[in-house]
Design an enzyme around this catalytic site. Sequence first.
Site, PDB file in Angstrom:
ATOM      1  N   ALA A 183      19.266  92.413  46.027  1.00  0.00           N
ATOM      2  CA  ALA A 183      20.094  91.456  46.507  1.00  0.00           C
ATOM      3  C   ALA A 183      19.733  90.280  45.349  1.00  0.00           C
ATOM      4  O   ALA A 183      19.236  91.051  43.786  1.00  0.00           O
ATOM      5  CB  ALA A 183      19.437  90.477  47.086  1.00  0.00           C
TER       6      ALA A 183
ATOM      7  N   LEU B 247      12.685  88.728  46.661  1.00  0.00           N
ATOM      8  CA  LEU B 247      14.903  89.128  46.860  1.00  0.00           C
ATOM      9  C   LEU B 247      14.368  90.541  47.513  1.00  0.00           C
ATOM     10  O   LEU B 247      13.236  91.128  45.789  1.00  0.00           O
ATOM     11  CB  LEU B 247      15.792  88.099  45.879  1.00  0.00           C
ATOM     12  CG  LEU B 247      16.450  87.006  46.737  1.00  0.00           C
ATOM     13  CD1 LEU B 247      16.619  86.628  44.878  1.00  0.00           C
ATOM     14  CD2 LEU B 247      16.662  86.912  47.007  1.00  0.00           C
ATOM     15  N   ASP B 248      15.313  91.286  48.306  1.00  0.00           N
ATOM     16  CA  ASP B 248      15.212  92.522  48.054  1.00  0.00           C
ATOM     17  C   ASP B 248      15.625  93.406  46.312  1.00  0.00           C
ATOM     18  O   ASP B 248      16.600  91.881  46.279  1.00  0.00           O
ATOM     19  CB  ASP B 248      16.479  93.019  49.560  1.00  0.00           C
ATOM     20  CG  ASP B 248      15.677  93.147  49.921  1.00  0.00           C
ATOM     21  OD1 ASP B 248      14.466  92.962  50.808  1.00  0.00           O
ATOM     22  OD2 ASP B 248      16.222  92.441  51.300  1.00  0.00           O
ATOM     23  N   PRO B 249      15.632  94.353  46.346  1.00  0.00           N
ATOM     24  CA  PRO B 249      16.211  94.534  44.742  1.00  0.00           C
ATOM     25  C   PRO B 249      17.941  94.674  44.502  1.00  0.00           C
ATOM     26  O   PRO B 249      18.053  94.213  43.698  1.00  0.00           O
ATOM     27  CB  PRO B 249      15.237  96.217  44.345  1.00  0.00           C
ATOM     28  CG  PRO B 249      14.278  96.787  45.760  1.00  0.00           C
ATOM     29  CD  PRO B 249      14.207  95.304  46.418  1.00  0.00           C
TER      30      PRO B 249
END
Length: 282
Positions: free
Chosen positions: A39, A35-37
Amino acid sequence: MFYLIYKEKGISSFKAIKDFAWQNNIKKIGHSGTLDPEATGLLLLASDEDTKLLDYVDKKFKSYRATMILGLQSQSFDSQGKIINSSNLKVDNLTIEKTIKNFVGPFVQIPPIFSAKKINGKRAYEYARQGSEISMKAQEVFVKSIEIEKIDFPKVIFKAKVSRGTYIRSLINQIGLELKTYALMDDLERIELSGLSKNDLGVVSDLDIIDLEVLSLEKHEILTLAKGQKFSKDLADGKYAFIYKNTKKILGICKIESKIIAPIKIFNKKIEKSLKKDEKNE
């Protein structure tokens, strides 16, 4: 073993995974997707021999809860990026609902430039940060379902179940354009993957997430496969996971072609442990 953990906002997936491994004294660990940071949400991890099973985990669909802000567009399609366009157009709730629901089904999507998509061996975001001009290839994705939870213009909160490779940021950007305005993603939470939800946090059974039919084999059959040998088995062609009798641990992956079964991946430590446990119970 498999573990389902929840990543909080503001840390990278790799840090979350590394911290989990350190806290649980796990030397070898893998994951089924990051996941993106900014998110939050679910990450599926595997340790030791089970890392070899990650390629066979059910990854067809993942579910997200997303917050969309209408009237703004950024370079990265989310609120972390530089704003490049804006609009004061007011869109009514009915039009928003109808437009969003029209995205259910297959559609062609262009991944965001600021993404981990690989191009010629480099991540797309590396080119973007350097200011390099790159062309992102369109790809077909599938939205299985969308449920709108709240509309408080310009903010819209919805849940979406999407195919692997779908970028929610890109979906939101496209929704904005379809509404004759702009849109960016302000928040993202992964709420389901491999059929698992927050109710399943902790240790997860490999049988619950494997995307293969499971065979129950006898001791001599397992030992034959463990030696790298083949034998006849009257079953349909395809790949299978196999277990010992009625135990609940996958011991390997095999394939059947023309009624001949052959090993693909063998988990020797798990086989040894399962067979020893059975001998003690005899």
